[in-house]
Write an enzyme that holds these catalytic residues in place. Structure first.
Site, PDB file in Angstrom:
ATOM      1  N   LYS A   1      -2.793   5.937  -4.297  1.00 19.95           N
ATOM      2  CA  LYS A   1      -3.888   6.879  -4.011  1.00 19.95           C
ATOM      3  C   LYS A   1      -3.654   8.225  -4.687  1.00 19.95           C
ATOM      4  CE  LYS A   1      -3.795   4.682   0.514  1.00 19.95           C
ATOM      5  NZ  LYS A   1      -2.372   4.544   0.844  1.00 19.95           N
TER       6      LYS A   1
ATOM      7  N   HIS B   1      -7.534   9.733  -1.928  1.00 22.81           N
ATOM      8  CA  HIS B   1      -6.849   9.658  -0.631  1.00 22.81           C
ATOM      9  C   HIS B   1      -7.621  10.350   0.496  1.00 22.81           C
ATOM     10  CE1 HIS B   1      -2.505   9.251   1.098  1.00 22.81           C
ATOM     11  NE2 HIS B   1      -3.424   8.996   2.010  1.00 22.81           N
TER      12      HIS B   1
ATOM     13  N   ASP C   1       0.846  -1.199   0.000  1.00 22.59           N
ATOM     14  CA  ASP C   1       0.000   0.000   0.000  1.00 22.59           C
ATOM     15  C   ASP C   1       0.876   1.242   0.000  1.00 22.59           C
ATOM     16  OD1 ASP C   1      -2.990   1.005   0.845  1.00 22.59           O
ATOM     17  OD2 ASP C   1      -1.433   2.255   1.744  1.00 22.59           O
TER      18      ASP C   1
ATOM     19  N   TYR D   1       3.057   9.992  -0.419  1.00 14.09           N
ATOM     20  CA  TYR D   1       4.133   9.405   0.395  1.00 14.09           C
ATOM     21  C   TYR D   1       5.507   9.680  -0.228  1.00 14.09           C
ATOM     22  CZ  TYR D   1       0.355   6.471   2.430  1.00 14.09           C
ATOM     23  OH  TYR D   1      -0.794   5.991   3.002  1.00 14.09           O
TER      24      TYR D   1
END
Ligand code: A2P
Length: 274
Positions: free
Chosen positions: A76, A109, A46, A51
């Site tokens: 996402k 997200h 994931d 990120y």
């Protein structure tokens, strides 16, 4: 090799119930962490555009020697590309960084209503197009309250990935998602570490001869949640995967259920300013 249980999503796809989470893992550290996770047996990774580690995840996928069909990859859409003119850039950039032609699951997200109003509603329309084009096998959302789920139209998301851990169990939202056939995924399943120091969980862990993290992960699994523990520590990556040779009995599940205290450790989707 240990077989991780799977859940069948409402679109018929199957998803491994235990995933390797990569939030807060910098790009430079994520490749060895994901490689170790793949060696340990994790098959569900994931990540997310925000990120900043999709390229590193992609390198691990390329080097890991696991066939693409055996891997389940989630990423996402970030909040700044919800609008119709921008949203395609979001998925294209993620796929390029990951080195993939499709992801298994693509999520909005955050609804990001404080900053971007109702743009997430348009974004959901776009995700349905991406699915039809084969860029994502399944599509879902993250950090959606009931009213966000009510506002979107067309397909029902197969997943809602939200903060869930024993001291923040989100029972009303989980119940509503179950009624609508939406599988809940637990982010910060250990409370970002906060629930690891809980004395009742420590007592359960000591009775069972297991670690607190393992007890918490079992609690998620036995509630049918998709659980995404994050660690960059090889021994913990292995520990968090060693959860398929024991079970919590009904009394122990109830003891852990009783720890729910509304202890949100992350942002509330209604007030998040990003
Ligand atoms: P680290 O990555 O340094 O190993 P969550 O998944 O709820 O976001 O929690 C992640 C946090 O919990 C990280 O700080 C991670 O540390 C830590 N963590 C993950 N697995 C374990 C474990 N088995 N035992 C102790 N701490 C853990």
């Amino acid at each position: 090799m240990t077989q991780v249980p799977t859940v069948t999503l409402s679109d018929g796809a199957t998803i491994p119930q235990l995933a390797f989470g990569t939030w807060q893992v910098p790009d430079a550290e994520v490749t060895p962490a994901v490689l170790h996770a793949l060696q340990t047996g994790y098959r569900h990774i994931d990540t997310a555009a925000i990120y900043g580690n999709e390229a590193g995840v992609g390198r691990a996928i390329a080097q890991g020697g696991v066939r693409r069909e055996e891997l389940y990859v989630t990423t996402k859409l970030w909040n700044d590309v919800h609008a119709k003119a921008d949203v395609r850039r979001g998925i294209e950039s993620s796929l390029e960084k990951l080195g993939l032609d499709h992801v298994d699951l693509y999520l909005i997200h955050w609804p990001s209503t404080v900053k971007h109003g109702d743009a997430y509603i348009e974004a959901w329309d776009a995700l349905q197009e991406f699915k039809a084009e084969g860029l994502a096998t399944s599509i879902g959302v993250s950090n959606f309250h009931a009213h966000h789920l009510d506002a979107i139209s067309g397909e029902v998301p197969v997943v809602n990935q939200v903060e869930v851990h024993p001291t923040f169990a989100q029972v009303p939202l989980r119940t509503l998602c179950a009624e609508r056939g939406i599988t809940v995924e637990s982010w910060s399943p250990l409370g970002s570490g906060a629930d690891l120091g809980n004395p009742e969980l420590a007592a359960v862990a000591s009775e069972l001869g297991r670690s607190v993290a393992q007890v918490i992960i079992r609690w998620h699994l036995q509630h049918g949640l998709i659980v995404l523990p994050k660690s960059v520590t090889p021994a913990r990556i292995e520990e968090n995967f060693s959860v398929f040779d024991f079970e919590l009995d009904a009394d122990t599940m109830a003891r852990i259920d009783a720890l729910d205290a509304g202890n949100r450790v992350g942002a509330d989707p209604d007030t998040a300013t990003f």
